[in-house]
Write an enzyme that holds these catalytic residues in place. Structure first.
Site, short mmCIF file in Angstrom:
data_model
loop_
_atom_site.label_atom_id
_atom_site.label_comp_id
_atom_site.label_asym_id
_atom_site.label_seq_id
_atom_site.Cartn_x
_atom_site.Cartn_y
_atom_site.Cartn_z
N SER A 143 101.56 8.97 32.77
CA SER A 143 100.84 9.81 33.73
C SER A 143 101.76 10.11 34.90
O SER A 143 102.71 9.36 35.17
CB SER A 143 99.60 9.08 34.24
OG SER A 143 99.05 9.73 35.38
N TYR A 192 97.64 0.93 38.72
CA TYR A 192 97.65 1.94 37.67
C TYR A 192 99.03 2.59 37.58
O TYR A 192 99.57 2.81 36.49
CB TYR A 192 96.59 3.01 37.96
CG TYR A 192 96.48 4.09 36.92
CD1 TYR A 192 96.16 3.79 35.59
CD2 TYR A 192 96.70 5.43 37.26
CE1 TYR A 192 96.06 4.79 34.63
CE2 TYR A 192 96.59 6.44 36.31
CZ TYR A 192 96.28 6.11 35.00
OH TYR A 192 96.18 7.11 34.04
#
Length: 319
Positions: free
Chosen positions: A158, A183
């Site tokens: 990501s 994350y």
């Protein structure tokens, strides 16, 4: 062929769909494994691969949900897999290997995002454990079926990898947990995993890629309060996606991982990070709008992460 982080002019872009990048590609006789291939981007990936002729194995943490989502799709089989449980990962791999089949495509798509502080296994931070360590163990356990097929392994990362490099002194966030930085570290780990796997696998015909699929509203956001998504400008007060936020459709979001797994344009290449169905450029300092951070493609950090992951999971196909 060069594997530098520079665009190759694929002819596709942010608005391309998974079906677009598979136009003219025949996957008959190919076998793919797509983790989380029953929800969000994973489901669109599964649909596109099946339409192109592939057989797709979908390991699922929620088998009943998967069965319902995949109903009516020919060429799909499902099994049980919880990436946060290494016993579950090993058991799935053993069942698959017992079938005697080889694997052509692996798309490590499943993941969790920005969850409250959660511990799995021996106290591991859940995002690092699920998004990275579970997939690391899975690919290493499945290596006897991956190597003979000269498979492509696709690690779905990501743009959030910009949020954090590896926190080597505290990868499990024992202190100062931040859900977005955690994350980010997990997504950096997804890139580094592909870098080192490609280095190890290239001479055996196995190539690895990582990628940013784009911003897409999917069940991945399930841990985010509605108020936070409104504040970020992702949705309005009624829960509708806001176009200015630049979200892709799920079909567009699945395109880059499908392109990574199947495109002949990437033959002879590997170890690179992709976005919008092309190789990404290096990120510019201070700009989080695109590209890949140097910390995520550093071969020394990639090797260090591989060694740590092998130590933590107890599995290393190259040892």
């Amino acid at each position: 062929m060069s594997t530098a982080q520079h665009k190759i002019g694929s002819g596709f872009g942010a608005h391309s769909t998974a079906d677009d990048v598979l136009a003219g590609v025949d996957l008959s006789g190919k076998l793919a494994i797509v983790t989380g291939g029953y929800s969000g981007l994973g489901l669109e990936t599964t649909k596109a691969l099946v339409k192109a002729g592939a057989r797709v194995v979908v390991p699922a943490r929620r088998p009943d949900t998967a069965k319902e989502a995949l109903a009516g799709l020919d060429g799909v089989e499902q099994d049980v897999l919880d990436l946060g449980d290494l016993d579950s990962v090993r058991a799935f791999a053993e069942r698959f290997l017992a079938s005697g089949r080889t694997i052509d495509l692996v798309i490590d798509n499943a993941g969790i995002m920005a969850c409250p502080e959660t511990r799995v296994g021996p106290g591991w931070e859940a995002q690092f454990a699920t998004n990275h360590l579970g997939h690391f163990a899975l690919v290493n356990h499945l290596w006897p079926a991956i190597e003979p097929g000269g498979a492509r392994v696709v690690s779905v990362s990501s743009r959030a990898h910009h949020f954090s490099g590896m926190r080597w002194d505290d990868v499990h966030w024992r202190t100062g947990y931040d859900k977005w930085q955690a994350y980010g570290q997990a997504k950096t780990a997804n890139v580094l995993f592909a870098v080192h796997l490609d280095k190890l696998g290239a001479e055996r015909g196995v190539r690895a890629f990582s990628l940013h699929p784009g911003g897409i509203l999917t069940p991945l956001q399930r841990h985010l309060p509605k108020a936070e998504m409104v504040e970020r400008g992702w949705i309005d007060a009624q829960g509708n996606a806001l176009n200015p936020s630049g979200f892709k459709s799920p079909e567009q979001g699945a395109a880059t991982q499908v392109w990574a797994a199947t495109s002949p344009q990437l033959d002879g290449m590997g170890g690179v990070y992709l976005e919008d169905c092309d190789i990404a450029e290096p990120a510019v300092d201070g700009d989080q709008s695109g590209g890949v951070r140097a910390w995520a493609t550093d071969p020394e950090q990639a090797a260090r992460l591989w060694a740590l992951s092998a130590e933590l999971t107890g599995v290393n196909a190259f040892a």
